[in-house]
Design a protein around this motif. Sequence first.
Motif, mmCIF file in Angstrom:
data_model
loop_
_atom_site.group_PDB
_atom_site.id
_atom_site.type_symbol
_atom_site.label_atom_id
_atom_site.label_comp_id
_atom_site.label_asym_id
_atom_site.label_seq_id
_atom_site.Cartn_x
_atom_site.Cartn_y
_atom_site.Cartn_z
ATOM 1 N N GLU A 94 10.187 -0.480 -7.279
ATOM 2 C CA GLU A 94 9.353 -1.436 -6.548
ATOM 3 C C GLU A 94 8.168 -0.655 -6.000
ATOM 4 O O GLU A 94 8.343 0.293 -5.226
ATOM 5 C CB GLU A 94 10.125 -2.099 -5.417
ATOM 6 C CG GLU A 94 9.287 -3.101 -4.663
ATOM 7 C CD GLU A 94 10.096 -4.102 -3.855
ATOM 8 O OE1 GLU A 94 9.531 -4.647 -2.909
ATOM 9 O OE2 GLU A 94 11.277 -4.315 -4.168
ATOM 10 N N ILE A 95 6.961 -1.058 -6.389
ATOM 11 C CA ILE A 95 5.745 -0.350 -6.009
ATOM 12 C C ILE A 95 4.853 -1.320 -5.259
ATOM 13 O O ILE A 95 4.506 -2.381 -5.783
ATOM 14 C CB ILE A 95 4.993 0.201 -7.245
ATOM 15 C CG1 ILE A 95 5.936 1.059 -8.105
ATOM 16 C CG2 ILE A 95 3.785 1.014 -6.809
ATOM 17 C CD1 ILE A 95 6.199 0.485 -9.446
ATOM 18 N N ARG A 96 4.488 -0.965 -4.017
ATOM 19 C CA ARG A 96 3.645 -1.824 -3.195
ATOM 20 C C ARG A 96 2.551 -0.999 -2.535
ATOM 21 O O ARG A 96 2.793 0.104 -2.044
ATOM 22 C CB ARG A 96 4.458 -2.526 -2.100
ATOM 23 C CG ARG A 96 5.530 -3.469 -2.622
ATOM 24 C CD ARG A 96 4.943 -4.669 -3.347
ATOM 25 N NE ARG A 96 5.969 -5.566 -3.829
ATOM 26 C CZ ARG A 96 6.504 -5.516 -5.037
ATOM 27 N NH1 ARG A 96 6.129 -4.593 -5.894
ATOM 28 N NH2 ARG A 96 7.437 -6.373 -5.392
ATOM 29 N N TYR A 97 1.363 -1.583 -2.522
ATOM 30 C CA TYR A 97 0.183 -0.965 -1.917
ATOM 31 C C TYR A 97 -0.383 -1.974 -0.925
ATOM 32 O O TYR A 97 -0.841 -3.043 -1.334
ATOM 33 C CB TYR A 97 -0.813 -0.623 -3.020
ATOM 34 C CG TYR A 97 -2.125 -0.013 -2.588
ATOM 35 C CD1 TYR A 97 -2.290 0.627 -1.363
ATOM 36 C CD2 TYR A 97 -3.219 -0.065 -3.440
ATOM 37 C CE1 TYR A 97 -3.503 1.193 -1.007
ATOM 38 C CE2 TYR A 97 -4.435 0.503 -3.094
ATOM 39 C CZ TYR A 97 -4.568 1.127 -1.870
ATOM 40 O OH TYR A 97 -5.773 1.690 -1.526
ATOM 41 N N VAL A 98 -0.367 -1.636 0.353
ATOM 42 C CA VAL A 98 -0.829 -2.558 1.392
ATOM 43 C C VAL A 98 -2.356 -2.491 1.472
ATOM 44 O O VAL A 98 -2.935 -1.457 1.784
ATOM 45 C CB VAL A 98 -0.183 -2.248 2.758
ATOM 46 C CG1 VAL A 98 -0.725 -3.180 3.837
ATOM 47 C CG2 VAL A 98 1.333 -2.369 2.668
ATOM 48 N N LEU A 99 -2.977 -3.629 1.176
ATOM 49 C CA LEU A 99 -4.434 -3.731 1.195
ATOM 50 C C LEU A 99 -4.947 -4.226 2.543
ATOM 51 O O LEU A 99 -6.098 -3.957 2.910
ATOM 52 C CB LEU A 99 -4.908 -4.675 0.084
ATOM 53 C CG LEU A 99 -4.474 -4.289 -1.322
ATOM 54 C CD1 LEU A 99 -4.920 -5.348 -2.328
ATOM 55 C CD2 LEU A 99 -4.988 -2.914 -1.696
ATOM 56 N N ASP A 100 -4.102 -4.941 3.271
ATOM 57 C CA ASP A 100 -4.461 -5.443 4.599
ATOM 58 C C ASP A 100 -3.183 -5.906 5.294
ATOM 59 O O ASP A 100 -2.213 -6.275 4.633
ATOM 60 C CB ASP A 100 -5.457 -6.610 4.475
ATOM 61 C CG ASP A 100 -6.173 -6.902 5.783
ATOM 62 O OD1 ASP A 100 -6.218 -6.020 6.670
ATOM 63 O OD2 ASP A 100 -6.699 -8.021 5.923
ATOM 64 N N GLY A 101 -3.188 -5.878 6.615
ATOM 65 C CA GLY A 101 -2.021 -6.295 7.369
ATOM 66 C C GLY A 101 -0.972 -5.196 7.431
ATOM 67 O O GLY A 101 -1.271 -4.016 7.206
ATOM 68 N N ASP A 123 -1.375 2.167 2.730
ATOM 69 C CA ASP A 123 -0.098 2.780 2.370
ATOM 70 C C ASP A 123 0.378 2.286 1.011
ATOM 71 O O ASP A 123 0.449 1.078 0.767
ATOM 72 C CB ASP A 123 0.976 2.461 3.419
ATOM 73 C CG ASP A 123 0.718 3.134 4.755
ATOM 74 O OD1 ASP A 123 -0.006 4.145 4.791
ATOM 75 O OD2 ASP A 123 1.256 2.647 5.776
ATOM 76 N N LEU A 124 0.718 3.212 0.134
ATOM 77 C CA LEU A 124 1.296 2.917 -1.172
ATOM 78 C C LEU A 124 2.679 3.548 -1.204
ATOM 79 O O LEU A 124 2.832 4.719 -0.859
ATOM 80 C CB LEU A 124 0.431 3.505 -2.296
ATOM 81 C CG LEU A 124 0.990 3.365 -3.712
ATOM 82 C CD1 LEU A 124 0.570 2.028 -4.313
ATOM 83 C CD2 LEU A 124 0.506 4.494 -4.601
ATOM 84 N N MET A 146 -0.789 -5.171 -3.058
ATOM 85 C CA MET A 146 -0.830 -5.057 -4.507
ATOM 86 C C MET A 146 0.589 -4.748 -4.969
ATOM 87 O O MET A 146 1.263 -3.894 -4.388
ATOM 88 C CB MET A 146 -1.780 -3.928 -4.908
ATOM 89 C CG MET A 146 -1.888 -3.725 -6.404
ATOM 90 S SD MET A 146 -2.960 -2.310 -6.822
ATOM 91 C CE MET A 146 -4.566 -2.957 -6.351
ATOM 92 N N ARG A 147 1.022 -5.463 -6.001
ATOM 93 C CA ARG A 147 2.314 -5.195 -6.620
ATOM 94 C C ARG A 147 2.034 -4.546 -7.971
ATOM 95 O O ARG A 147 1.233 -5.048 -8.752
ATOM 96 C CB ARG A 147 3.109 -6.485 -6.805
ATOM 97 C CG ARG A 147 3.353 -7.192 -5.490
ATOM 98 C CD ARG A 147 4.192 -8.429 -5.648
ATOM 99 N NE ARG A 147 3.455 -9.507 -6.314
ATOM 100 C CZ ARG A 147 3.897 -10.757 -6.410
ATOM 101 N NH1 ARG A 147 5.073 -11.090 -5.910
ATOM 102 N NH2 ARG A 147 3.173 -11.681 -7.018
ATOM 103 N N LEU A 148 2.674 -3.435 -8.211
ATOM 104 C CA LEU A 148 2.480 -2.680 -9.448
ATOM 105 C C LEU A 148 3.810 -2.578 -10.190
ATOM 106 O O LEU A 148 4.876 -2.533 -9.569
ATOM 107 C CB LEU A 148 1.954 -1.283 -9.131
ATOM 108 C CG LEU A 148 0.591 -1.245 -8.446
ATOM 109 C CD1 LEU A 148 0.433 -0.008 -7.598
ATOM 110 C CD2 LEU A 148 -0.506 -1.329 -9.487
#
Length: 179
Positions: A94-101, A123-124, A146-148
């Motif tokens: 599970e890969i997540r990159y916080v773009l806001d919030g 944070d990624l 962002m979900r990768l």
Amino acid sequence: MVEAWYMDESADDPRRPHRAEPNRPVGLEQLRRLGVLYWKLDADKYENDPELEKIRKERNYSWMDIITICKDKLPNYEEKRKAFYEEHLHLDDEIRYVLDGSGYFDVRDKEDKWIRIFMEKGDLITLPAGIYHRFTLDEKNYVKAMRLFVGDPVWTAYNRPADQFEARGRYVAFLAQTA
């Protein structure tokens, strides 16, 4: 820099920090030994960020989309918020990159204790396939991420217990090697 800590046992609102008393911080090296990887990036330039592109290429993160989790933007918000917080695993990273919030990923350590990872803009994080985890918003009730994925996206979450899956077995073996 990411902040992580051991959680208390309270059943109070999951959007609160839930720090154990006394506070027991968790560093990047301890997260790495659990297979959790972290990068700090400039979220304001995510569309043309060479550092993000380098990570995506090196780790083969070929698929991407963006999700906004808040009451006004996510259909079936309450149901999805509760589902994200159910303890589960995936058969893929599970890969997540916080773009806001901001929000929290909770992961289990080797002794099955919860570690809370505070995620905010820039944070990624990569959670390995087979790790038990969950996600919740914090008290601001908003995150854009962002979900990768490597290859096509697979959204299936397997709620605990899910020890029968090969991904879980590989993860448990990985933990034994890092002991």
